[in-house]
Every structure is written in structure tokens, then in C-alpha cells.
Design an enzyme around this catalytic site. Sequence first.
Site, short mmCIF file in Angstrom:
data_model
loop_
_atom_site.label_atom_id
_atom_site.label_comp_id
_atom_site.label_asym_id
_atom_site.label_seq_id
_atom_site.Cartn_x
_atom_site.Cartn_y
_atom_site.Cartn_z
N ILE A 115 -2.20 1.91 17.19
CA ILE A 115 -2.97 1.57 15.99
C ILE A 115 -3.56 0.17 16.11
O ILE A 115 -4.75 -0.05 15.86
CB ILE A 115 -2.08 1.67 14.74
CG1 ILE A 115 -1.63 3.12 14.53
CG2 ILE A 115 -2.82 1.15 13.50
CD1 ILE A 115 -0.57 3.28 13.46
N ASP B 60 1.62 -9.39 20.53
CA ASP B 60 2.64 -8.37 20.75
C ASP B 60 3.40 -8.72 22.02
O ASP B 60 2.88 -8.56 23.12
CB ASP B 60 2.01 -6.98 20.89
CG ASP B 60 3.03 -5.86 20.85
OD1 ASP B 60 4.21 -6.12 21.20
OD2 ASP B 60 2.68 -4.74 20.47
N SER C 138 2.11 -0.86 7.59
CA SER C 138 3.19 -0.47 8.50
C SER C 138 4.47 -0.11 7.78
O SER C 138 4.90 1.04 7.76
CB SER C 138 3.45 -1.59 9.51
OG SER C 138 2.37 -1.72 10.40
N ARG C 139 5.11 -1.11 7.16
CA ARG C 139 6.33 -0.89 6.39
C ARG C 139 6.41 -1.97 5.33
O ARG C 139 6.18 -3.15 5.62
CB ARG C 139 7.59 -0.96 7.28
CG ARG C 139 7.82 0.27 8.14
CD ARG C 139 8.20 1.49 7.32
NE ARG C 139 8.43 2.66 8.13
CZ ARG C 139 7.49 3.53 8.50
NH1 ARG C 139 6.24 3.33 8.15
NH2 ARG C 139 7.79 4.59 9.22
N ASP D 137 0.28 -0.58 1.60
CA ASP D 137 0.36 0.87 1.48
C ASP D 137 1.70 1.32 0.92
O ASP D 137 2.01 2.51 0.93
CB ASP D 137 0.15 1.50 2.87
CG ASP D 137 -0.45 2.89 2.82
OD1 ASP D 137 -1.04 3.25 1.79
OD2 ASP D 137 -0.33 3.64 3.81
N GLU E 56 7.87 -1.45 -7.82
CA GLU E 56 7.84 -2.00 -9.17
C GLU E 56 7.46 -3.48 -9.21
O GLU E 56 6.88 -3.96 -10.19
CB GLU E 56 9.20 -1.80 -9.86
CG GLU E 56 9.57 -0.36 -10.16
CD GLU E 56 10.06 0.42 -8.95
OE1 GLU E 56 10.31 1.62 -9.08
OE2 GLU E 56 10.19 -0.19 -7.86
N HIS F 200 0.46 4.94 -0.15
CA HIS F 200 0.92 5.41 1.16
C HIS F 200 -0.04 6.44 1.76
O HIS F 200 0.35 7.56 2.09
CB HIS F 200 2.33 6.00 1.04
CG HIS F 200 3.08 5.96 2.36
ND1 HIS F 200 4.37 6.41 2.50
CD2 HIS F 200 2.70 5.54 3.59
CE1 HIS F 200 4.75 6.27 3.75
NE2 HIS F 200 3.76 5.73 4.43
N LEU F 201 -1.27 6.01 1.96
CA LEU F 201 -2.32 6.90 2.46
C LEU F 201 -2.62 6.70 3.94
O LEU F 201 -3.56 7.31 4.46
CB LEU F 201 -3.61 6.68 1.66
CG LEU F 201 -3.54 6.95 0.16
CD1 LEU F 201 -4.91 6.72 -0.48
CD2 LEU F 201 -3.05 8.36 -0.13
N GLY F 202 -1.83 5.89 4.63
CA GLY F 202 -2.15 5.54 6.01
C GLY F 202 -2.48 6.73 6.90
O GLY F 202 -3.45 6.71 7.65
N ALA F 203 -1.65 7.77 6.84
CA ALA F 203 -1.85 8.93 7.71
C ALA F 203 -2.29 10.16 6.92
O ALA F 203 -2.22 11.28 7.42
CB ALA F 203 -0.57 9.24 8.48
#
Length: 384
Positions: free
Chosen positions: A145, A164, A227-228, A252, A256, A269-272
Amino acid sequence: MSYTIKTLNKISPKGLSKFGEGYVLDDNAANPDAILVRSASLHEVEFPESLLSIARAGAGVNNIPIDKCAEKGIVVFNTPGANANAVKELAIAAMLISSRKIVDGINWANSLTENVAKEVEKGKAQFVGPEIEGKVLGVIGLGAIGVLISNAAVNLGMEVLGYDPYISIDAAWGLSRGVKKAPDLKTIFEQADYITLHMPYNEKTKGTLNAAAFAQMKDGVRIINLSRGELVVDEDVLAAIESGKVSTYVTDFPNEKLINKPGVITIPHLGASTPESEDNCAEMAAKQTKLYLETGNIKNSVNFPNCEMPMSGVQRITIAHRNVPNMVGQISTALADAKLNIEHMINNSRGDYAYTIIDLENKATDDSLARIKAIEGVLRVRVI
């Protein structure tokens, strides 16, 4: 030989069609040979002895008990790169909506009831935002990605810094020459106008973006997290927005603490979440499962090493075992004592676990297999 595949969640029919003849697809199978899953949690599930593998149709495997599976000799697969283009496109959109106040503008326009055209011309100035061309993008994580996003950003006229420490050779080959290598996170923090995260979540990466990290960044930096959620400390990013250090945080992973907060854009959460991505992930999961069941070869496992060898000989034996000294020697001795000749063999390791494939010139006896199974540290023995 027939194999039973249990599917959890809705798996793309295009992916399931890859199994073909010799496979039974059963959502309620009690003793499957393999499981295909998307988001369903398996942490409380008791796995049957029949289960050989679990394939996650996606990259993240937080819903699967990886170590528990390894101890049972169950190989867990994911599908890295299958959803990469979908996430890349969302990341580009995230950069644009973080700059141009497009979401706020749409919501405002939809609230207008009278003299709309006139009100639009009067009020549009409040939604002015900068272009991304010429700005510096910091990409943290250069997997499938991260590479696609880096290359796309270069093509959009951005200056791209990539970081990285574990970049693979394949990823490095795929990077545009226009992407500059950052020696450390500090360089990204100090120079980037936009920062996008594409790294795995674990104990080492948890809270990568925290108060100390934000303090090193440019004023008005824009953060994208597809990612997270746990990679960013919520309280710290909200404080950074309030101080003006962070202009916008696009995530993503709504919760609350983040919804309806100024400067935060929450995406559900639409990434994939594209039909292409779901098809790609399911196809890859099915192909990897089929390869493993039929040949014992492992590709894209998260708890055992990748290990592939063309099939030859009369019989193939695969052994999942702990990564301890003299394991291969003990296995070879057991085969030699049974007068079994090894035609080809491969052994690879990953952390605490290892995997051995052996092609034999003659068939193993039950006694020789029992002797291998009895070796301390052997987790599972298969005959193919």
C-alpha cells in the site's frame, strides 16, 4: 482427495470459485480442512483436529489467535497487497479532504434552504484550503500500500519521503525514483506537510504518533491513518489539533473520542470496501489455501515461514515444528532408520516456528511417521 472449506462472513463468490472440483464449501462444517474468514473473531473458537489452515481475506489478522494456531500446526494466511489499490485511492482522497475542507463545505451547502447560489458565493471563502501539489508527504510503511501511495503522490507533484526499516526487496524495486528515503521517523515528522500511516499494529508500533511525535512536526500538519486506530494516541492528536499543531486528522477508525470533533474526519472503515478489493482478497485467500492443502507449500503465512518447493518423488511429508536446534537432523535420522530416501527437502524458519517439506523416493511407513510425530517440538505432520 476431497477437502471441506468453512466460510465465515460473506466471502466473494469470485474467490470461492477458485476451489473447483474436489472441494466442498460448507458454512456450517464441524470438521473443516480450512477456514476462510474476513472480520469474524476466532479468539474464542475451539479448532477441530481436522483444521489445517485459516485464510483471512484481508491484510489484518487481529481477529485470529495467531500463536494458538501455530501451536496446533494450523497455518494462518493473509492477503497482503490484494486491497492495496483500494486503500491507495482512499488515501489520496483523504489527503484532498484534509486540505480543501470538502466535507465541511458539502455539509454547509446541504444546510442552505434559500437563495442557494447567492449564499454559496458569499460563504465559499470559509472552506478555502491548500493544494497538495508541491507539498511534502511522509509515508510511514512501504509495503504494497505504501509503495502505491508514494508513487501516486509523486505523479501528483508531491515531494515524497518514505520510511520503512523493514522494506522488502520487491517493495524497493516498485518504488518510484522520485521517492526519497527518510533515515528515521524524526525526518518525516520535521519535514512533512502530510503524514500517512501504512504500518502493522503491534506492541512496538502502538501509539507511534503521540505527544512527543506531534511536538516534532510542522505546525498545521495533516495526518491520515488508514492502517489501525491504535497507531495514534487519540488524546494526543486531539490536543495537537486544539493547539494548532495538527490541522486535520483523517482516520478510518472512528470511536467515541473522535466523532464530531473539530479537525477530525472519521471514515467508517472503508479502506478495503470496494467490490474489486473483496474479490481480490477472496481470490488470493482461496489460491493460497488450495496451494497449501494440495501441495503443502506455504505462501503469505503470518505464523509460519513462506516455504515452497516443486513436488517430486513418490510421497511428500510436511512438518510444522518449533524452531529449535537439531530438528532437521532428528527428522532425517528417523527417515534414514526407516530406509527412506529423501529426494528433495527444504526447511525455513520464522521466529519461534519452522516448516519442513520433504519429498521421498519411497512411501513412509506408519511407524516412521509416528516416530517423527513423537519428536519434541513437532506440531503437525502431514502426508500428501
